[in-house]
Design an enzyme around this catalytic site. Structure first.
Site, PDB file in Angstrom:
ATOM      1  N   ARG A   1       0.715  -1.278   0.060  1.00 36.07           N
ATOM      2  CA  ARG A   1       0.049  -0.035  -0.052  1.00 36.07           C
ATOM      3  C   ARG A   1       0.774   1.315   0.000  1.00 36.07           C
ATOM      4  NH1 ARG A   1      -2.933  -3.478  -0.705  1.00 36.07           N
ATOM      5  NH2 ARG A   1      -5.070  -3.876   0.167  1.00 36.07           N
TER       6      ARG A   1
ATOM      7  N   SER B   1     -10.815  -0.555   3.291  1.00 38.50           N
ATOM      8  CA  SER B   1      -9.929  -0.826   4.480  1.00 38.50           C
ATOM      9  C   SER B   1      -9.374   0.656   4.756  1.00 38.50           C
ATOM     10  CB  SER B   1      -8.858  -1.468   4.502  1.00 38.50           C
ATOM     11  OG  SER B   1      -9.137  -2.987   3.909  1.00 38.50           O
TER      12      SER B   1
ATOM     13  N   GLU C   1      -5.261   4.530   6.160  1.00 32.43           N
ATOM     14  CA  GLU C   1      -4.795   4.104   4.878  1.00 32.43           C
ATOM     15  C   GLU C   1      -5.182   5.236   3.853  1.00 32.43           C
ATOM     16  OE1 GLU C   1      -5.110  -0.018   3.090  1.00 32.43           O
ATOM     17  OE2 GLU C   1      -6.311   0.987   1.463  1.00 32.43           O
TER      18      GLU C   1
END
Ligand code: EPU
Length: 345
Positions: A174, A245, A341
């Site tokens: 990520r 998420s 995130e």
């Protein structure tokens, strides 16, 4: 017939544009100056102008991984560069390219229609092609980094277009060179290399369960299974605002993992780099009793503790307040730090 190339059109400018429909959290937000970007030339034009005027700026893709404030001052570039095509093919692989504004799921669907399987595990990830390398999207055991050949981008530092190889993109979990250098690169095109040899990748627990009686599924079957799992686990942003998420799965030193495992034998984790272990943030948050909880207008999704939701009228401040509360509780209980995130704009 007119053989002369027409002059490139100016990007469309809309002042005070509401972004409520352009962020999957569904937050009330507006852009002071919104530019619709449909060609790479629009990017250079707008960036040169905002840099001259010293205006703040940012790019908005699908709005699926951002936390927007009420007002975005300065320029907001709405990335809408379209188009995808097969560039070339050899014995081993096929090169394809897609514009930064192409919807990710539509792109995955198109690759399967072209008989180019490989991306089916990444079906239904919200967002755009241009956003995919920025956070190196991944799901069900596949990361997009494996398929990226190169990226074309406008570099706001040099004020010129540049091509970055996969290595230069520095893709990690990520994470990428683009994410680590915010407000520098605007991704206009992504080039993918799809190997001709295809193998089903169904080792990820949720998928393995779906195919326990069908060990050789087709790409289409995997595509449909991934869509089914995601639809169940992740709320539809049209119905409940969310950004997938909300926290990254934390990566901890192996010693810390072993101590935690001793105390919590049910701890869910995945292998990572040498000496490290990735923990399932959803499990940690769930253990703290957050699943399905509500805090005013925002809350934690009832089917997946890793997903924070906007029940309506929530704001960036509300969601960040809830996130802080979760981070503190998880840290108190497990000694683990959770990182957010989505990008906080
Ligand atoms: N779990 C719980 N309770 C929960 C949620 C999860 O106990 O409420 C446990 C489950 O036992 C499960 C484990 O945690 O085995 C992991 O959960 P899950 O399989 O749902 O995957 P994840 O780690 O939560 C990651 C990605 C997702 C991706 C899925 C599938 C991150 C931060 N998230 O989620 O990506 O779709 O795996 O591969 O890496 C995203 O980044 O926005 C995203 C949706």
């Amino acid at each position: 017939m007119n053989s002369q190339k027409s002059a490139p059109s100016r990007p469309k400018l809309v002042p005070n544009l509401s972004l409520k429909e352009r962020n999957t959290f569904g937050f009330e937000a507006s852009a002071e100056l919104a530019y619709e970007i449909t060609s790479p030339e629009h990017v250079s034009e707008v960036i040169n102008e905002v840099l001259n005027k010293k205006l703040p700026w940012r790019v908005l893709g699908g709005g699926s991984n951002v936390i927007l404030p009420k007002l975005l001052p300065g320029a907001t570039l709405l990335m809408n560069i379209a188009g995808q095509e097969i560039i070339s093919s050899d014995n081993h692989s096929v090169l394809i390219s897609a514009g930064g504004g192409v919807n990710w799921h539509e792109f995955v669907t198109w690759t399967l229609e072209q008989n180019l399987p490989g991306l089916e595990n990444l079906a239904l990830i919200p967002g755009t092609v241009g956003a995919a390398p920025i956070q190196n999207i991944g799901a069900y055991g596949v990361e997009i980094g494996e398929y990226i050949e190169s990226v074309e981008a406008f570099d706001a530092h040099s004020q010129a277009f540049t091509a970055l190889t996969k290595e230069q993109c520095q893709l990690a979990y990520r994470d990428s060179h683009f994410k680590r250098n915010p407000n520098r690169f605007i991704l206009t095109k992504v080039i993918f290399r799809i190997p001709k040899q295809w193998k089903a990748r169904i080792h990820y627990a949720d998928l393995a369960k779906q195919f326990s009686e069908n060990p050789n599924p087709s790409p289409e079957e995997i595509f449909l299974a991934v869509c089914k799992i995601r639809t169940h686990k992740l709320p539809d942003p049209k119905l409940i605002g969310n950004a997938g998420s909300f926290f990254q799965n934390p990566i901890v030193p192996i010693e810390q993992f072993e101590t935690l495992l001793h105390k919590y034998p049910e701890l869910v984790s995945y292998p990572d780099a040498a000496g490290k272990r990735k923990l399932a943030a959803g499990w940690l948050i769930d253990q703290c009793g957050f699943k399905g909880q509500r805090m005013g207008n925002v809350g934690i999704y009832e089917n997946q503790a890793l997903v924070l939701v906007n029940h309506g009228n929530g704001t960036a401040q509300d969601i960040l307040g809830l996130a802080k509360c979760i981070q503190e509780k998880v840290h108190d209980q497990f000694g683990v730090k959770l990182d957010i995130e989505p990008n906080i704009l």
